[in-house]
Design an enzyme around this catalytic site. Structure first.
Site, PDB file in Angstrom:
ATOM      1  N   HIS A 106     -10.812   1.048   1.439  1.00 23.43           N
ATOM      2  CA  HIS A 106     -10.680   1.931   2.354  1.00 23.43           C
ATOM      3  C   HIS A 106     -11.994   2.288   3.070  1.00 23.43           C
ATOM      4  O   HIS A 106     -13.046   2.840   2.391  1.00 23.43           O
ATOM      5  CB  HIS A 106     -10.153   3.213   1.649  1.00 23.43           C
ATOM      6  CG  HIS A 106      -9.898   4.337   2.483  1.00 23.43           C
ATOM      7  ND1 HIS A 106      -8.918   5.232   2.353  1.00 23.43           N
ATOM      8  CD2 HIS A 106     -10.610   4.933   3.493  1.00 23.43           C
ATOM      9  CE1 HIS A 106      -9.119   6.235   3.208  1.00 23.43           C
ATOM     10  NE2 HIS A 106     -10.122   6.251   3.788  1.00 23.43           N
ATOM     11  N   HIS A 158      -5.628  -0.328   5.963  1.00 26.58           N
ATOM     12  CA  HIS A 158      -5.415   0.323   7.094  1.00 26.58           C
ATOM     13  C   HIS A 158      -6.383   0.627   7.998  1.00 26.58           C
ATOM     14  O   HIS A 158      -6.941   1.473   8.438  1.00 26.58           O
ATOM     15  CB  HIS A 158      -5.011   1.945   6.632  1.00 26.58           C
ATOM     16  CG  HIS A 158      -5.754   2.719   5.419  1.00 26.58           C
ATOM     17  ND1 HIS A 158      -7.157   2.492   5.589  1.00 26.58           N
ATOM     18  CD2 HIS A 158      -5.367   3.043   4.298  1.00 26.58           C
ATOM     19  CE1 HIS A 158      -7.539   3.208   4.402  1.00 26.58           C
ATOM     20  NE2 HIS A 158      -6.631   3.600   3.752  1.00 26.58           N
ATOM     21  N   HIS A 189       0.757  -1.038  -0.047  1.00 26.19           N
ATOM     22  CA  HIS A 189       0.044  -0.005   0.079  1.00 26.19           C
ATOM     23  C   HIS A 189       0.965   1.147  -0.046  1.00 26.19           C
ATOM     24  O   HIS A 189       1.422   1.851   1.094  1.00 26.19           O
ATOM     25  CB  HIS A 189      -0.976   0.092   1.149  1.00 26.19           C
ATOM     26  CG  HIS A 189      -1.898   0.997   1.190  1.00 26.19           C
ATOM     27  ND1 HIS A 189      -3.212   0.557   1.404  1.00 26.19           N
ATOM     28  CD2 HIS A 189      -1.834   2.427   0.778  1.00 26.19           C
ATOM     29  CE1 HIS A 189      -4.011   1.782   1.271  1.00 26.19           C
ATOM     30  NE2 HIS A 189      -3.409   2.812   0.809  1.00 26.19           N
ATOM     31  N   ASN A 246      -5.222   6.104  -7.120  1.00 28.11           N
ATOM     32  CA  ASN A 246      -5.600   7.324  -6.929  1.00 28.11           C
ATOM     33  C   ASN A 246      -4.589   8.385  -7.147  1.00 28.11           C
ATOM     34  O   ASN A 246      -4.371   9.316  -6.209  1.00 28.11           O
ATOM     35  CB  ASN A 246      -6.436   7.485  -5.789  1.00 28.11           C
ATOM     36  CG  ASN A 246      -5.463   7.396  -4.610  1.00 28.11           C
ATOM     37  OD1 ASN A 246      -4.617   6.628  -4.453  1.00 28.11           O
ATOM     38  ND2 ASN A 246      -5.745   8.227  -3.364  1.00 28.11           N
ATOM     39  N   HIS A 254       1.646   4.972  -2.471  1.00 24.98           N
ATOM     40  CA  HIS A 254       1.145   6.252  -3.252  1.00 24.98           C
ATOM     41  C   HIS A 254       2.401   6.697  -3.885  1.00 24.98           C
ATOM     42  O   HIS A 254       3.131   7.620  -3.182  1.00 24.98           O
ATOM     43  CB  HIS A 254       0.513   7.083  -2.566  1.00 24.98           C
ATOM     44  CG  HIS A 254      -0.984   6.600  -1.917  1.00 24.98           C
ATOM     45  ND1 HIS A 254      -2.270   6.667  -2.696  1.00 24.98           N
ATOM     46  CD2 HIS A 254      -1.132   6.094  -0.955  1.00 24.98           C
ATOM     47  CE1 HIS A 254      -2.975   5.954  -1.938  1.00 24.98           C
ATOM     48  NE2 HIS A 254      -2.558   5.731  -0.591  1.00 24.98           N
ATOM     49  N   GLU A 272      -6.904   0.909  -3.669  1.00 25.17           N
ATOM     50  CA  GLU A 272      -8.116   0.978  -2.639  1.00 25.17           C
ATOM     51  C   GLU A 272      -9.249   1.697  -3.109  1.00 25.17           C
ATOM     52  O   GLU A 272      -9.485   2.701  -3.729  1.00 25.17           O
ATOM     53  CB  GLU A 272      -7.487   1.405  -1.496  1.00 25.17           C
ATOM     54  CG  GLU A 272      -6.928   3.062  -1.788  1.00 25.17           C
ATOM     55  CD  GLU A 272      -6.399   3.725  -0.326  1.00 25.17           C
ATOM     56  OE1 GLU A 272      -7.309   3.825   0.838  1.00 25.17           O
ATOM     57  OE2 GLU A 272      -5.426   3.929  -0.429  1.00 25.17           O
ATOM     58  N   HIS A 323       3.506  14.072   1.223  1.00 26.71           N
ATOM     59  CA  HIS A 323       3.203  15.504   0.693  1.00 26.71           C
ATOM     60  C   HIS A 323       4.460  16.221   1.170  1.00 26.71           C
ATOM     61  O   HIS A 323       5.105  16.116   1.972  1.00 26.71           O
ATOM     62  CB  HIS A 323       2.129  16.055   1.366  1.00 26.71           C
ATOM     63  CG  HIS A 323       0.982  14.933   0.995  1.00 26.71           C
ATOM     64  ND1 HIS A 323       0.165  15.259  -0.106  1.00 26.71           N
ATOM     65  CD2 HIS A 323      -0.051  14.075   1.739  1.00 26.71           C
ATOM     66  CE1 HIS A 323      -0.837  14.621   0.054  1.00 26.71           C
ATOM     67  NE2 HIS A 323      -0.981  13.961   0.960  1.00 26.71           N
ATOM     68  N   ASP A 380       0.999   2.513   3.768  1.00 23.00           N
ATOM     69  CA  ASP A 380       0.365   3.764   3.130  1.00 23.00           C
ATOM     70  C   ASP A 380       1.168   4.945   3.009  1.00 23.00           C
ATOM     71  O   ASP A 380       0.849   6.131   3.242  1.00 23.00           O
ATOM     72  CB  ASP A 380      -0.945   3.976   4.236  1.00 23.00           C
ATOM     73  CG  ASP A 380      -1.868   4.978   3.519  1.00 23.00           C
ATOM     74  OD1 ASP A 380      -1.778   5.117   2.231  1.00 23.00           O
ATOM     75  OD2 ASP A 380      -2.811   5.402   4.239  1.00 23.00           O
ATOM     76  N   ARG A 398       2.759   8.795  -6.015  1.00 20.01           N
ATOM     77  CA  ARG A 398       2.592  10.275  -6.851  1.00 20.01           C
ATOM     78  C   ARG A 398       3.105  10.218  -8.306  1.00 20.01           C
ATOM     79  O   ARG A 398       2.722   9.559  -9.249  1.00 20.01           O
ATOM     80  CB  ARG A 398       3.355  11.131  -5.936  1.00 20.01           C
ATOM     81  CG  ARG A 398       3.084  11.063  -4.517  1.00 20.01           C
ATOM     82  CD  ARG A 398       1.704  11.226  -4.167  1.00 20.01           C
ATOM     83  NE  ARG A 398       1.402  11.590  -2.832  1.00 20.01           N
ATOM     84  CZ  ARG A 398       0.191  11.444  -2.055  1.00 20.01           C
ATOM     85  NH1 ARG A 398      -1.092  10.956  -2.925  1.00 20.01           N
ATOM     86  NH2 ARG A 398       0.019  11.600  -1.061  1.00 20.01           N
TER      87      ARG A 398
END
Length: 421
Positions: free
Chosen positions: A177, A222, A57, A92, A59, A143, A291, A287, A61
């Site tokens: 999720h 999660h 899991h 996503n 991200h 997710e 950022h 997860d 980017r």
């Protein structure tokens, strides 16, 4: 052992307590025992060797919109420097992965940049081509957002049932999720926790289980509280994140946006209670949702949710192994064996036939310093905590990380079992 191998790891202490030499050829472990000749030999005496972890899991980017937060290169380098050799990217992103074309575009970007093995999941939303992405090689679906989160809209319950039936029909894995978001002003960690409450999470888990078809392969992302964990049983599986086991709201100022994440970091009592379920947890995943410091420095209600974690997950929990708070086998099960089983993929390990991915760790922990991490985020909520970071990471028999230096090696895309080539 007779024959010539690419790499031999000598004097490896495996969890059973015995010491063996691990021989790797063409990316696969071919022998565990006494060793023969090899192009490279690494003596692991006095060190800790773990199979390369799967973080199912993350991200990553990337793309034009999000490369300031993370790229495939920086994200997978961060993974390797934390002992993770296979990451599973969530869909996503911007733009989202909704059909075979967008899947292929995401795949092409990753192939140009990655330093570790990777897989890519498929979005589930109205209009998404689920069979097309399954054939294109999606590792899983989701997710799937039962409630809105960063860069992901909540899926209506009626459509969710239809999507579940379609995923069941093609034999895919649905990852969910599960949250319920109530109305209110999201202006602090306590408010964030209240609006996305443990009770609301458990309610959504219960709803999802009720509408899921009998033969659907269902995995919950999660889970953050005992109320949710207690609802998952039988063939269904779930993951828990480091931040829900190691962090609580009381460790931060109530306006601290750097601890804002979905589902929220809970209070200390909930965190403590969640630890009681360690043996029941199927998967430990990060997860990883980076950022920038500028992003997270916005006013609380405007700051995005998410924290980086792919580079610190194994180091944090290996430190707990060294303190004898958890077993080394339980850590391997939750980060290597179980993710591979759930995803229908071969895992790294000490036995012949397993992937030749390993990380070699010192026997002492260090204090986590964001200056020494590799994510573009440039910060970590675990600053000041103890972690055990690998000295070397091996991918398919190649040393791809050594004492702070990276080497490209031969990273591979690992498609899901619906891939038709």
């Amino acid at each position: 052992m007779s024959g010539y191998c690419d790499l031999i790891l000598k004097n490896v202490s495996v969890p059973s307590g015995i010491v063996v030499d691990i021989s790797i050829k063409d990316g696969i472990v071919v022998h565990s025992g006494s060793s023969g000749r090899a192009g490279e030999i690494i003596d692991c005496k006095g060190l800790c060797v773990l199979p390369g972890a799967i973080d199912m899991h993350v991200h990553m980017r990337g793309g034009k919109e999000q490369s300031s937060k993370e790229t495939w290169e920086t994200g997978t380098k961060s993974a390797l420097a934390g002992g993770v050799t296979h990451v599973v990217d969530q869909p996503n992103c911007i733009p989202p992965v909704t059909d075979a074309f967008s899947f292929e575009s995401r795949l092409a970007e990753a192939k140009e940049q990655v330093f570790c093995n990777f897989s890519i999941n498929a979005s589930v939303m109205e209009g998404a081509d689920l069979p097309g992405m399954h054939r294109a090689g999606a590792a899983a679906f989701g997710e799937i957002f039962a409630a809105p989160s960063s860069y992901g809209e909540g899926v209506p319950e009626k459509f969710l049932g239809q999507a579940f039936r379609e995923i069941e029909k093609i034999g895919g894995l649905a990852t969910v999720h599960a949250e319920t978001v109530t109305e209110g002003i999201d202006d602090s960690l306590s408010a964030h926790n209240r609006l996305r409450s443990p009770e609301g999470e458990a309610l959504e888990v219960s709803k999802v289980i009720k509408i899921a078809p009998e033969n659907l392969r269902l995995h919950f992302c999660h889970l953050s509280c005992p109320e949710s964990v207690n609802l998952v049983s039988g063939k269904n599986t779930f993951e828990v994140m480091p931040h829900h086991l190691l962090l609580s709201t009381g460790m931060f100022d109530d306006l601290d946006t750097f601890a804002k994440v979905n589902p929220p970091v809970r209070d200390e009592e909930t965190r403590h209670e969640l630890w009681r379920y360690w043996d029941r947890i199927d998967v430990l995943a990060s997860d990883h949702a980076p950022h920038t410091i500028a992003d997270k420095s916005a006013e609380f209600s405007c700051a995005p949710s998410g924290i980086p974690g792919v580079g610190t997950m194994i180091p944090l929990f290996l430190a707990l192994v060294y303190r004898e708070e958890i077993s080394i086998q339980s850590l391997i099960d939750k980060t290597t064996v179980n993710p591979a089983r759930i995803l229908h993929m071969n895992c790294a390990g000490f036995e012949p036939g397993m992937r030749g991915d390993f990380a070699i760790y010192p026997k002492t922990a260090e204090i986590i310093d964001p200056e020494r991490l590799h994510s573009l985020a440039g910060w970590t909520p675990y600053e000041g905590m103890e972690g055990v970071f690998p000295e070397k990471t091996i991918l398919g028999g190649d040393v791809v990380y050594s004492d702070g230096e990276f080497f490209r090696g031969n990273p591979r895309w690992i498609p899901g079992d619906g891939y038709i080539g």
